[in-house]
Design an enzyme around this catalytic site. Structure first.
Site, PDB file in Angstrom:
ATOM      1  CE  LYS A  36      -0.548  -0.400   4.819  1.00 17.23           C
ATOM      2  NZ  LYS A  36      -1.348  -0.054   6.059  1.00 17.23           N
ATOM      3  CE1 TYR A 260      13.614  31.719   3.440  1.00 18.87           C
ATOM      4  CE2 TYR A 260      13.526  29.332   3.226  1.00 18.87           C
ATOM      5  CZ  TYR A 260      13.334  30.704   2.747  1.00 18.87           C
ATOM      6  OH  TYR A 260      12.929  30.465   1.373  1.00 18.87           O
TER       7      TYR A 260
END
Ligand SMILES: Cc1ncc(COP(=O)(O)O)c(C=O)c1O
Length: 363
Positions: A36, A260
């Protein structure tokens, strides 16, 4: 100049070897390989085609099952959450797909006498033995079992199954309680049974029964929570190695803020390496300072905030790394389990989150 962007190197040999490790641990069980979520990020069709040894495949969505059929996969495929809509049942019959039944709505749909199917469906009946997520209550088992057995829409050889909540922890008695409740519920029936996920394949042999359902182990990752049971000690090899390269290597002075928010401040002269990978590729945004990155055989620490397309790494003052050198984010030489710890997540999530822009190289 050739710089590498984020690349997932897929080692098919490792996948086959991991399958052999699993088979050795449960030699008498058939294997439903869990594929999956794009085979845990490894490529659904690719992994299915590399595993002809598997006896069946498990997926979570009808789309995934149909993609496998379109790719020419003829092996049994089981929908591990069952159908989401009664209209899917004829599609299952036409495409020879098997389904789990775990709730009343699915039972009603599949046993509806007005439903006319090309052929009867093979069903895996899921019992809730303690996870309390999916599955029917043990006291409802007889009613479900009889309704399914009596329905013309359902094939006779129903597989009886459940799922473990704590199998990764060998000290936890929940698993033994789940096994005992499962056995009490299905006693006297001569039907195939299935309980074991990867952790149970590895640690709870009494739960192997006729079908095991490994996922994570196939991909070379330890399913166990205790750090001693790492992938290497279990004989597993990573199938994905996530790599990229330095796109900048620069010297900085003490007191320089990097990235940042200026979230990391150098306290010495050092060399900063910038790697072309970020959360836009699936590298975890929450990886903290110190998360290891592998370069030329040594682990160096991530520093500053993870950006969309880049991360920054402290290579040390005397680094000899050059723009273009290869960097490993996880995989061969650096376990994804270790990176997951630093990102306060689990390896499953890191593997599934690798995004579509990451190049794939199959070896
Ligand atoms: C029903 C079921 N069986 C087996 C598995 C495989 O689990 P693991 O990847 O831990 O082996 C899963 C995955 O969550 C599952 O949902």
């Amino acid at each position: 100049m050739t710089l590498r962007t984020a690349t997932a190197v897929i080692d098919c040999r490792a996948l086959i070897d991991n399958f052999s490790v699993i088979k050795k641990q449960a030699p008498n069980s058939q294997v439903l390989a869990v594929l999956k979520a794009n085979a845990y990020g490894h490529g659904l069709e690719r992994i299915a085609k590399t595993l002809p040894q598997a006896d069946a495949f498990g997926v979570a969505r009808l789309d995934e099952a149909l993609a496998l059929r379109t790719a020419g996969i003829v092996k049994p495929i089981v929908l591990l959450e069952g159908v989401f809509n009664a209209s899917e049942l004829p599609v299952l019959a036409v495409n020879n797909l098997q389904t789990i039944v775990h709730n009343e709505e699915q039972l009603e749909s599949i046993t509806d006498p007005c439903l006319s199917l090309d052929k009867s469906l093979k069903v895996w009946l899921k019992i809730d033995t303690g996870m309390h997520r999916l599955g029917i209550a043990p006291q409802d088992f007889q009613r479900y079992f009889q309704a399914l057995t009596q329905s013309n829409n359902v094939h006779n050889d129903i597989v009886l199954m459940s799922h473990f909540s704590c199998a990764d922890d060998v000290q936890n008695n929940t698993t033994l309680n789940q096994i005992a409740l499962f056995e009490r519920t299905v006693q006297g029936l001569d039907h195939a049974r299935s309980l074991a996920n990867s952790a149970a394949v590895n640690s709870w042999p009494q739960s192997h029964y006729e079908w095991i359902r490994p996922g994570l182990m196939l991909y070379g990752v330890s399913p166990m929570s205790c750090v001693e049971s790492n992938a290497e000690s279990l004989g597993l090899k990573p199938v994905i190695t996530l790599q990229s390269s330095w796109i900048a290597v620069r010297k900085i002075e003490p007191g320089c803020a990097v990235g940042y928010g200026g979230a990391w401040l150098s306290d010495k002269k050092t060399t900063i390496g910038v790697v072309a990978i970020g959360y836009g590729d699936g590298y975890p945004r929450h990886a903290v300072n110190g998360t290891p990155v592998l370069v030329n055989g040594r682990k160096v620490p991530l520093i500053g905030r993870v950006s969309m397309d880049m991360i920054t790494v402290d290579l040390g003052e005397h680094s000899t790394e050059k723009v273009g050198d290869l960097v490993t984010l996880w995989g061969d030489g650096l376990a994804v389990e270790e990176v997951a710890e630093y990102a306060t997540t689990i390896p499953y999530e890191l593997l599934c989150n690798i995004t579509r822009r990451v190049q794939v190289q199959v070896k």
